[in-house]
Design an enzyme around this catalytic site. Structure first.
Site, mmCIF file in Angstrom:
data_model
loop_
_atom_site.group_PDB
_atom_site.id
_atom_site.type_symbol
_atom_site.label_atom_id
_atom_site.label_comp_id
_atom_site.label_asym_id
_atom_site.label_seq_id
_atom_site.Cartn_x
_atom_site.Cartn_y
_atom_site.Cartn_z
ATOM 1 C CG HIS A 64 19.458 17.072 -16.760
ATOM 2 N ND1 HIS A 64 19.099 17.758 -15.631
ATOM 3 C CD2 HIS A 64 18.734 17.618 -17.759
ATOM 4 C CE1 HIS A 64 18.215 18.692 -15.937
ATOM 5 N NE2 HIS A 64 17.977 18.630 -17.221
ATOM 6 C CG HIS A 65 20.278 9.368 -18.176
ATOM 7 N ND1 HIS A 65 18.972 9.804 -18.273
ATOM 8 C CD2 HIS A 65 20.427 8.422 -19.138
ATOM 9 C CE1 HIS A 65 18.364 9.136 -19.244
ATOM 10 N NE2 HIS A 65 19.225 8.306 -19.790
ATOM 11 N NE ARG A 66 23.309 7.760 -22.783
ATOM 12 C CZ ARG A 66 23.608 6.765 -23.569
ATOM 13 N NH1 ARG A 66 23.197 6.761 -24.815
ATOM 14 N NH2 ARG A 66 24.333 5.752 -23.136
ATOM 15 C CE LYS A 70 13.548 14.969 -30.052
ATOM 16 N NZ LYS A 70 12.407 15.870 -29.963
ATOM 17 C CE LYS A 94 7.219 7.075 -24.510
ATOM 18 N NZ LYS A 94 6.120 7.965 -24.890
ATOM 19 C CE LYS A 106 4.860 14.569 -23.925
ATOM 20 N NZ LYS A 106 5.140 13.413 -24.789
ATOM 21 C CB SER A 366 12.180 12.892 -32.645
ATOM 22 O OG SER A 366 10.920 13.482 -32.818
HETATM 23 P P1 NAD Z 1 -3.967 14.057 -31.432
HETATM 24 O O1 NAD Z 1 -4.384 15.321 -30.816
HETATM 25 O O2 NAD Z 1 -3.468 14.069 -32.835
HETATM 26 O O3 NAD Z 1 -5.182 12.985 -31.407
HETATM 27 C C1 NAD Z 1 -5.900 12.596 -30.280
HETATM 28 C C2 NAD Z 1 -7.281 12.111 -30.737
HETATM 29 O O4 NAD Z 1 -7.982 11.561 -29.611
HETATM 30 C C3 NAD Z 1 -8.163 13.239 -31.303
HETATM 31 O O5 NAD Z 1 -8.690 12.842 -32.547
HETATM 32 C C4 NAD Z 1 -9.250 13.416 -30.228
HETATM 33 O O6 NAD Z 1 -10.490 13.836 -30.768
HETATM 34 C C5 NAD Z 1 -9.347 12.012 -29.650
HETATM 35 N N1 NAD Z 1 -9.918 11.972 -28.310
HETATM 36 C C6 NAD Z 1 -9.764 12.853 -27.302
HETATM 37 N N2 NAD Z 1 -10.446 12.460 -26.209
HETATM 38 C C7 NAD Z 1 -11.059 11.299 -26.553
HETATM 39 C C8 NAD Z 1 -11.912 10.393 -25.870
HETATM 40 N N3 NAD Z 1 -12.279 10.604 -24.607
HETATM 41 N N4 NAD Z 1 -12.346 9.297 -26.519
HETATM 42 C C9 NAD Z 1 -11.983 9.077 -27.797
HETATM 43 N N5 NAD Z 1 -11.171 9.890 -28.502
HETATM 44 C C10 NAD Z 1 -10.718 10.983 -27.883
HETATM 45 O O7 NAD Z 1 -2.908 13.434 -30.432
HETATM 46 P P2 NAD Z 1 -1.772 12.381 -30.751
HETATM 47 O O8 NAD Z 1 -0.532 13.095 -31.078
HETATM 48 O O9 NAD Z 1 -2.302 11.335 -31.670
HETATM 49 O O10 NAD Z 1 -1.548 11.744 -29.292
HETATM 50 C C11 NAD Z 1 -2.379 10.722 -28.776
HETATM 51 C C12 NAD Z 1 -1.657 10.018 -27.637
HETATM 52 O O11 NAD Z 1 -0.422 9.482 -28.124
HETATM 53 C C13 NAD Z 1 -1.283 10.908 -26.449
HETATM 54 O O12 NAD Z 1 -1.346 10.125 -25.273
HETATM 55 C C14 NAD Z 1 0.171 11.272 -26.741
HETATM 56 O O13 NAD Z 1 0.877 11.614 -25.556
HETATM 57 C C15 NAD Z 1 0.658 9.974 -27.321
HETATM 58 N N6 NAD Z 1 1.865 10.095 -28.147
HETATM 59 C C16 NAD Z 1 1.903 10.911 -29.241
HETATM 60 C C17 NAD Z 1 3.060 10.971 -30.018
HETATM 61 C C18 NAD Z 1 3.137 11.779 -31.295
HETATM 62 O O14 NAD Z 1 4.137 11.640 -32.021
HETATM 63 N N7 NAD Z 1 2.138 12.569 -31.640
HETATM 64 C C19 NAD Z 1 4.187 10.223 -29.643
HETATM 65 C C20 NAD Z 1 4.120 9.397 -28.523
HETATM 66 C C21 NAD Z 1 2.947 9.343 -27.786
#
Ligand code: NAD
Length: 475
Positions: A64-66, A70, A94, A106, A366
């Protein structure tokens, strides 16, 4: 616990512990930054057909520093408290790294979204939101969720609508959640933002002739051979934008159902179409190598210059780190490399562009969306036409002075005011470039900092600590 079984949270905290001594901050302050401030664990009932299912869910506010805090909401059967705490922790660092003025949070809901109907998914999302409202764990000034693995604009629209129903007097209600559809007070460019940020980050890393020379590579992203794991939101945009705007060669893709490799390059848009139509990347034609589902993780070991893990955490562990052939690992997913695996990769001289910086494009845009919601106006609305007219006048003057006319196509490009999407992309690009330079310069300046992740964590700790120090609690 064997090294390959170290939890995600332990891994994140070990990165913190490695960075902490480089900051010179007092122990009490470091401890305050390290811990999760609030953990909310809920179980709630949702009617599914004729049955009632009890759903397990979490919201963690790390710092909660800010405020507001999110962070996204993950919809996945693998959700657990440790994972949500790790992801919330990463969010604080981040946001600090990319100068987005939020604390980290989260959420997680333990469901398999692919197995739920739309109406079941809606009931789960609305009920979860209600539980957060009940405990004051959500609000435009309190805690602002976003999409994560397994969730997207649809869920965000339901969250907004539920919050608005409970708070009709809140003028800023749209700022309660980001990643909303554009028609529901979202912002253009949010869906692609994380993947686009990944592209800007990799491109910036490849710009340094010195760093590339150390890796035995030529500068520039163009022509670099790339393997992507996960073709979801983040992976698909990272791959298509790297291909279309960076001229990178996507040689390998690893997905849930298997992996493919084609040394002449895969057309990612065509691959996405094949997967949508047939349900599998394995139906992409004329590939050199195909791995079935059980062997898919061997795809991480495909020959390439850049590996982009964009699926889930703990994908590169002590078990497979020694076999990785990439020279650069660009962590698009959160936590794809365990702390123990990183030691092996560092010894191999691999450049790791850390998640805590590289996938911050989502939270950056965002932030733009939240600002748009609070200002109640689309970016570019006030100045687009004005700028367009000014540029047109300048062009006219140049034409008059040179006696040469600018052709219609060039005029359209030059004499153009910025739209919302132009401004969002420009702000994102600026953020990703500046933050990379900041981290890289710190690493170059402080010789004892061993890699980019430690430099990124040190940057985050310094920025967060300055907020706590300004509060006057710590000496
Ligand atoms: P998503 O659900 O849209 O896509 C994930 C994809 O990975 C799917 O197509 C799934 O089938 C595939 N997958 C799952 N297990 C797998 C495996 N063992 N081998 C290969 N492919 C596999 O999710 P996303 O939003 O793209 O998020 C992916 C990563 O990015 C996560 O770690 C998430 O925390 C991170 N992330 C997402 C966002 C965002 O804006 N969506 C932002 C920052 C970080």
């Amino acid at each position: 616990m064997s090294n390959s079984k170290v939890s995600f949270l332990e891994s994140v905290n070990s990165f913190f512990d490695k960075a902490a001594p480089h900051t010179g901050l007092p122990a009490g302050l470091l401890e305050q930054i390290r811990v999760c401030n609030a953990v909310y664990r809920i179980k709630f009932p949702v009617k599914m057909g004729n049955e009632v299912k009890v759903i397990e869910a979490y919201r963690v506010q790390h710092s909660h520093h800010r405020t507001p805090t999110k962070g996204g909401i993950r919809f996945d059967m693998g959700v657990n408290q440790d994972e949500v705490m790790a992801l919330a922790t990463l969010m604080s660092y981040k946001c600090a790294i990319v100068d987005v003025p939020f604390g980290g949070a989260k959420g997680g809901i333990k469901v398999d979204p692919k197995k739920l109907s739309t109406s079941q998914l809606e009931r789960v999302t609305r009920r979860y939101t209600t539980e957060l409202i009940r405990r004051n764990f959500i609000g435009p000034a309190i805690d602002v969720p976003a999409p994560d693995y397994g969730s997207g604009p649809k869920q965000m629209a339901w969250i907004y609508d539920t919050y608005r129903a409970f708070h009709p007097e809140d003028l800023n209600a749209a700022g309660v959640v980001t990643g909303k559809p554009v028609t529901q007070q979202g912002i253009r460019g949010r869906t692609e933002a994380t993947g686009r940020g990944v592209f800007y980050g990799i491109r910036e890393a490849c710009e340094s002739t010195k760093d590339m020379k150390e890796l035995g590579l030529t500068p520039g992203i163009a022509g670099k051979r790339v393997v992507v794991q996960g073709l979801g939101n983040v992976g698909s945009f990272s791959a298509t934008i790297s291909q279309e705007e960076g001229d990178a060669l996507i040689v390998g893709v690893v997905e849930y159902e298997g992996a493919i490799y084609k040394k002449d390059g895969i057309d990612v848009k065509k691959l996405l179409k094949v997967r949508k139509e047939t349900g599998s990347i394995l139906n992409y034609p004329d590939v050199d190598t195909k791995l079935e589902q059980k062997d898919r993780n061997k795809g991480l070991e495909f020959d390439c210059d850049i590996l982009i893990p964009a699926a889930l955490e703990n994908q590169i562990t002590v078990d497979n780190a020694k076999n990785i052939k990439a020279k650069i690992i660009a962590e698009a997913a959160n936590g794809p490399i365990t702390a123990a695996a990183e030691v092996i990769l560092d010894k191999k001289g691999i450049l790791i562009i850390p998640d805590v910086y590289l996938n911050a494009g989502g939270v950056t845009v965002s932030y733009f969306e939240w600002l748009k919601n609070l200002s109640h106006m689309r970016f570019g609305r006030m100045n687009k036409r004005f700028n367009q007219r000014q540029f047109d006048l300048i062009l006219g003057q140049v034409e008059g002075l040179t006696g040469k006319n600018v052709n219609a196509r060039d005029r359209k490009v030059i004499a153009r005011g910025a739209d919302e999407i132009d401004l969002v992309r420009s702000g994102l690009e600026e953020t990703m470039i500046n933050s990379y330079i900041e981290i890289r310069e710190l690493k170059k300046r402080k010789k004892k900092i061993d890699n980019m992740r430690t430099a990124a964590f040190v940057t985050a700790l310094q920025k967060i600590s300055s907020d706590y120090l300004a509060m006057g609690i710590f000496p």
